[in-house]
Motif scaffolding. Structure first.
Motif, mmCIF file in Angstrom:
data_model
loop_
_atom_site.group_PDB
_atom_site.id
_atom_site.type_symbol
_atom_site.label_atom_id
_atom_site.label_comp_id
_atom_site.label_asym_id
_atom_site.label_seq_id
_atom_site.Cartn_x
_atom_site.Cartn_y
_atom_site.Cartn_z
ATOM 1 N N ASP A 1 0.838 -1.195 0.000
ATOM 2 C CA ASP A 1 0.000 0.000 0.000
ATOM 3 C C ASP A 1 0.878 1.252 0.000
ATOM 4 O O ASP A 1 1.760 1.406 0.842
ATOM 5 C CB ASP A 1 -0.900 -0.012 1.252
ATOM 6 N N GLU A 2 0.599 2.152 -0.938
ATOM 7 C CA GLU A 2 1.409 3.373 -1.041
ATOM 8 C C GLU A 2 1.380 4.187 0.237
ATOM 9 O O GLU A 2 2.374 4.823 0.605
ATOM 10 C CB GLU A 2 0.904 4.230 -2.219
ATOM 11 N N SER A 3 0.259 4.164 0.945
ATOM 12 C CA SER A 3 0.112 4.966 2.161
ATOM 13 C C SER A 3 0.976 4.445 3.310
ATOM 14 O O SER A 3 1.150 5.133 4.324
ATOM 15 C CB SER A 3 -1.355 5.015 2.598
ATOM 16 N N GLU A 4 1.493 3.228 3.161
ATOM 17 C CA GLU A 4 2.299 2.625 4.233
ATOM 18 C C GLU A 4 3.804 2.828 4.026
ATOM 19 O O GLU A 4 4.596 2.429 4.878
ATOM 20 C CB GLU A 4 2.012 1.113 4.296
ATOM 21 N N ARG A 5 4.185 3.458 2.928
ATOM 22 C CA ARG A 5 5.619 3.607 2.653
ATOM 23 C C ARG A 5 6.282 4.585 3.616
ATOM 24 O O ARG A 5 7.462 4.459 3.934
ATOM 25 C CB ARG A 5 5.857 4.057 1.214
ATOM 26 N N ILE A 6 5.530 5.560 4.061
ATOM 27 C CA ILE A 6 6.045 6.512 5.055
ATOM 28 C C ILE A 6 5.017 6.637 6.176
ATOM 29 O O ILE A 6 3.841 6.918 5.922
ATOM 30 C CB ILE A 6 6.321 7.894 4.432
ATOM 31 N N LYS A 7 5.434 6.423 7.408
ATOM 32 C CA LYS A 7 4.556 6.542 8.585
ATOM 33 C C LYS A 7 5.201 7.494 9.580
ATOM 34 O O LYS A 7 6.388 7.361 9.890
ATOM 35 C CB LYS A 7 4.346 5.167 9.236
ATOM 36 N N PHE A 8 4.436 8.455 10.060
ATOM 37 C CA PHE A 8 4.953 9.410 11.035
ATOM 38 C C PHE A 8 4.559 8.999 12.449
ATOM 39 O O PHE A 8 3.485 8.421 12.673
ATOM 40 C CB PHE A 8 4.434 10.822 10.728
ATOM 41 N N PHE A 9 5.407 9.301 13.410
ATOM 42 C CA PHE A 9 5.169 8.946 14.806
ATOM 43 C C PHE A 9 4.323 10.026 15.493
ATOM 44 O O PHE A 9 4.447 11.217 15.185
ATOM 45 C CB PHE A 9 6.499 8.782 15.554
ATOM 46 N N GLU A 10 3.500 9.564 16.435
ATOM 47 C CA GLU A 10 2.621 10.480 17.167
ATOM 48 C C GLU A 10 3.359 11.157 18.317
ATOM 49 O O GLU A 10 3.084 12.313 18.645
ATOM 50 C CB GLU A 10 1.396 9.726 17.711
ATOM 51 N N THR A 11 4.283 10.431 18.952
ATOM 52 C CA THR A 11 5.000 10.972 20.107
ATOM 53 C C THR A 11 6.496 10.742 19.963
ATOM 54 O O THR A 11 6.938 9.839 19.239
ATOM 55 C CB THR A 11 4.541 10.311 21.419
ATOM 56 N N TYR A 12 7.280 11.552 20.668
ATOM 57 C CA TYR A 12 8.737 11.384 20.573
ATOM 58 C C TYR A 12 9.177 10.090 21.246
ATOM 59 O O TYR A 12 10.201 9.508 20.877
ATOM 60 C CB TYR A 12 9.464 12.605 21.145
ATOM 61 N N GLU A 13 8.381 9.597 22.226
ATOM 62 C CA GLU A 13 8.712 8.327 22.871
ATOM 63 C C GLU A 13 8.598 7.173 21.871
ATOM 64 O O GLU A 13 9.451 6.281 21.839
ATOM 65 C CB GLU A 13 7.807 8.069 24.066
ATOM 66 N N ASP A 14 7.528 7.199 21.034
ATOM 67 C CA ASP A 14 7.355 6.153 20.016
ATOM 68 C C ASP A 14 8.507 6.188 19.003
ATOM 69 O O ASP A 14 9.016 5.148 18.575
ATOM 70 C CB ASP A 14 6.020 6.352 19.278
ATOM 71 N N ALA A 15 8.892 7.401 18.630
ATOM 72 C CA ALA A 15 9.992 7.554 17.670
ATOM 73 C C ALA A 15 11.305 7.039 18.260
ATOM 74 O O ALA A 15 12.038 6.290 17.608
ATOM 75 C CB ALA A 15 10.121 9.020 17.273
ATOM 76 N N LEU A 16 11.580 7.413 19.503
ATOM 77 C CA LEU A 16 12.821 6.992 20.149
ATOM 78 C C LEU A 16 12.933 5.477 20.232
ATOM 79 O O LEU A 16 14.024 4.914 20.079
ATOM 80 C CB LEU A 16 12.916 7.596 21.553
ATOM 81 N N LYS A 17 11.798 4.816 20.440
ATOM 82 C CA LYS A 17 11.805 3.351 20.551
ATOM 83 C C LYS A 17 12.297 2.712 19.255
ATOM 84 O O LYS A 17 13.128 1.795 19.273
ATOM 85 C CB LYS A 17 10.396 2.855 20.889
ATOM 86 N N VAL A 18 11.804 3.192 18.116
ATOM 87 C CA VAL A 18 12.181 2.625 16.816
ATOM 88 C C VAL A 18 13.633 2.988 16.473
ATOM 89 O O VAL A 18 14.425 2.145 16.048
ATOM 90 C CB VAL A 18 11.226 3.116 15.712
#
Length: 572
Positions: free
Chosen positions: A470-487
């Motif tokens: 799915d084209e919409s799944e190629r880029i996903k943005f994080f909702e919180t900085y904690e979620d981003a830091l985990k990845v």
């Protein structure tokens, strides 16, 4: 047997005697015959008349070839009447190929001068000497073949046979941290390449994580001025002294294509921020430990010193580059900056929309490949690459900004589009182009641009292992900085053969170059920067490059680039 040949650049080469009368010619001839003897090669039949007992008379053979460069073989019957011309021709062909397989460097001692015109004249002179040497070598080969075969080749091939790289050096007074040997090492201040520069090294993969040791080292070792060169470079804004053994000078040449060479006037009496020593024998490293066999960084008083022991296993430019960047990153962390293992570019679309996007990921994640895919899209006007492999985040005027370290790229050929390497051949250094993980070192930007802080708009984790339809799944943005830091902290990727790892792996913050060694301090800095990015509107997400997904190795990065282009187009 030495792989590197150092050619004296103070000599103007005009005749064959300067080549064939030199001791290095006999040394090369002896080495070539030794290799043939180990293989029991049929080429040895050509020089059997020069064999006495179990040994070959190298001096007599050299003198015979010297005469052969001036006279036809039929005129030398009175000297040696049972040399087979057909076999000797094949021997000469083999010897010429053997010479061209060497790493060939020309060095010349020239006092550095501040005057631009005078300096340009010195470099021009060096270029002319290099061209003259190359011409004499090629003509010598052709003359020998012509005098043996009694005919001149119908097709002349201008094979690269001179110096692949030329260096100008001087002796510069610098702060030596009390290590007296340092002032005697010749300092390279200019490099000239004769493309295509192709080097074949004994290794093409990097292993492990570089350990950090608290230990004084500089005053306990001693590098010889006859065997070592100092290459001063700027790694980002930091000054480094990289000391390279002459046997590994191919990696010194790589430095000149990857980093900005520091001018002698800028380093005189200055203390470097970091030091790298590449090619020192393990037994010359004080209290050598086997865990240092690939590389080690010592914290020597107030200076980090990276050491790469000389070995076949370490004969890979990746060790030079990554040890240098590890030291850089340790200094950045000490200064509360966030080092980033990734790439970044200012992307301008034909519509006028612009964005600065940074990609984080370990080797083979698809960072550089996605930017290259963007650059090939018709809708894109320009992709100005500022960071190719390592950069740093800082906070300036309450905004998160980034700047880079290298002016060039150390790129995996297998992941580039067909023809890219040939497009850049005239300014690139190729490493092991016939092997898996073949690499090319190519300059991409100027020093001023890469060290100028620039505000970022997007920060992406480069995910090369998740297959998406799915084209919409190629880029996903994080909702919180904690979620981003985990990845970002987990640092997952599908290994691509660029290191010794295989399969799905993890690496803290995709950065085994300083971040993992100082993890506790790095975590606090990362948290501060990610929080700041979410507060100031930097969009943080994950981009699926699929570079590690079978069947998508080429297409995946293009699909990711198209998705990013659409997001930039929609950017306010």
């Amino acid at each position: 047997m030495s792989r590197s040949v150092i050619i004296d650049g103070s000599v103007i080469y005009t005749n064959y005697s300067q080549i064939m009368g030199h001791r290095k010619f006999e040394e090369l001839l002896k080495e070539f015959i030794t290799i043939l003897s180990e293989k029991n090669s049929p080429l040895l039949e050509a020089i059997s008349p020069f064999k006495f007992g179990n040994e070959y008379d190298i001096r007599r053979l050299s003198e015979y070839l010297h005469l052969l460069s001036m006279r036809n073989i039929r005129e030398l019957i009175h000297i040696m009447n049972y040399v087979n011309p057909e076999k000797l021709e094949k021997f000469i062909e083999g010897f010429y190929s053997f010479w061209r397989s060497k790493h060939r460097f020309m060095v010349r001692h020239e006092k550095y001068v501040s005057d631009y015109n005078r300096r340009a004249s010195i470099e021009y002179t060096m270029t002319m000497i290099g061209d003259q040497f190359k011409a004499v070598i090629k003509n010598l080969y052709r003359q020998l073949i012509s005098n043996i075969s009694n005919e001149f080749p119908k097709v002349m091939r201008q094979l690269p046979s001179g110096a692949q790289a030329m260096f100008l050096y001087d002796y510069i007074e610098c702060d030596d941290f009390g290590a007296k040997w340092m002032k005697n090492i010749p300092t390279i201040w200019a490099a000239i390449f004769d493309p295509p520069a192709i080097f074949y090294t004994k290794s093409n993969k990097r292993k492990g994580i570089i350990p950090i040791e608290e230990k004084d080292i500089l005053d306990k070792i001693n590098l010889s001025s006859n065997e070592w060169f100092r290459i001063p470079i700027y790694v980002g804004k930091l000054l480094f002294f990289n000391f390279v053994h002459k046997e590994y000078l191919a990696h010194g040449a790589g430095l000149a294509n990857l980093f900005e060479i520091a001018s002698p006037k800028d380093i005189k009496n200055k203390k470097p921020d970091g030091i790298i020593i590449f090619g020192i024998a393990p037994e010359k490293i004080p209290d050598y430990n086997e865990k240092w066999k690939n590389a080690v960084v010592f914290k020597d008083k107030n200076c980090y010193v990276g050491v790469i022991p000389g070995s076949d296993e370490n004969d890979y430019f990746g060790y030079m580059k990554k040890t240098t960047l590890t030291v850089h990153n340790l200094i950045m962390i000490d200064n509360e900056k966030l080092p980033i293992h990734g790439s970044m570019a200012q992307i301008t679309l034909k519509s006028g929309k612009k964005a600065v996007a940074m990609f984080v990921g370990d080797s083979g994640a698809g960072k550089s490949e996605t930017l290259d895919a963007l650059n090939r899209m018709e809708e894109v006007a320009e992709v100005n690459i500022i960071i190719d492999d390592m950069g740093s985040l800082d906070i300036y005027n309450d905004s998160v900004v980034a700047y880079g370290t290298e002016t060039g790229a150390f790129v995996r050929l297998d992941d580039l589009p067909p023809g890219y390497a040939y497009h850049t051949m005239d300014r690139s250094i190729f490493m092991n182009p016939d092997k898996i993980n073949a690499r090319v070192i190519v300059p991409f930007n100027n020093y001023k641009d890469i060290i100028t802080p620039i505000k970022i708009d997007f920060l992406f984790y480069a995910n090369n292992y998740t297959e998406v339809k799915d084209e919409s799944e190629r880029i996903k943005f994080f909702e919180t900085y904690e979620d981003a830091l985990k990845v970002f902290s987990e640092g997952k990727r599908m290994a691509k053969g660029t290191t010794s790892e295989k399969g799905l792996t993890t690496s803290y913050f995709a950065n085994p170059f300083g971040a993992i060694q100082m993890k506790d301090k790095h975590e606090k800095i990362a948290q501060k920067f990610f929080k700041k990015m979410f507060e100031t509107g930097v969009k943080v997400g994950e981009i699926r490059t699929m570079l590690g997904v079978e069947g998508y190795e080429k297409e995946g990065t293009m699909l990711a680039a198209k998705a990013l282009m659409k997001i930039i187009e929609q950017k306010g």
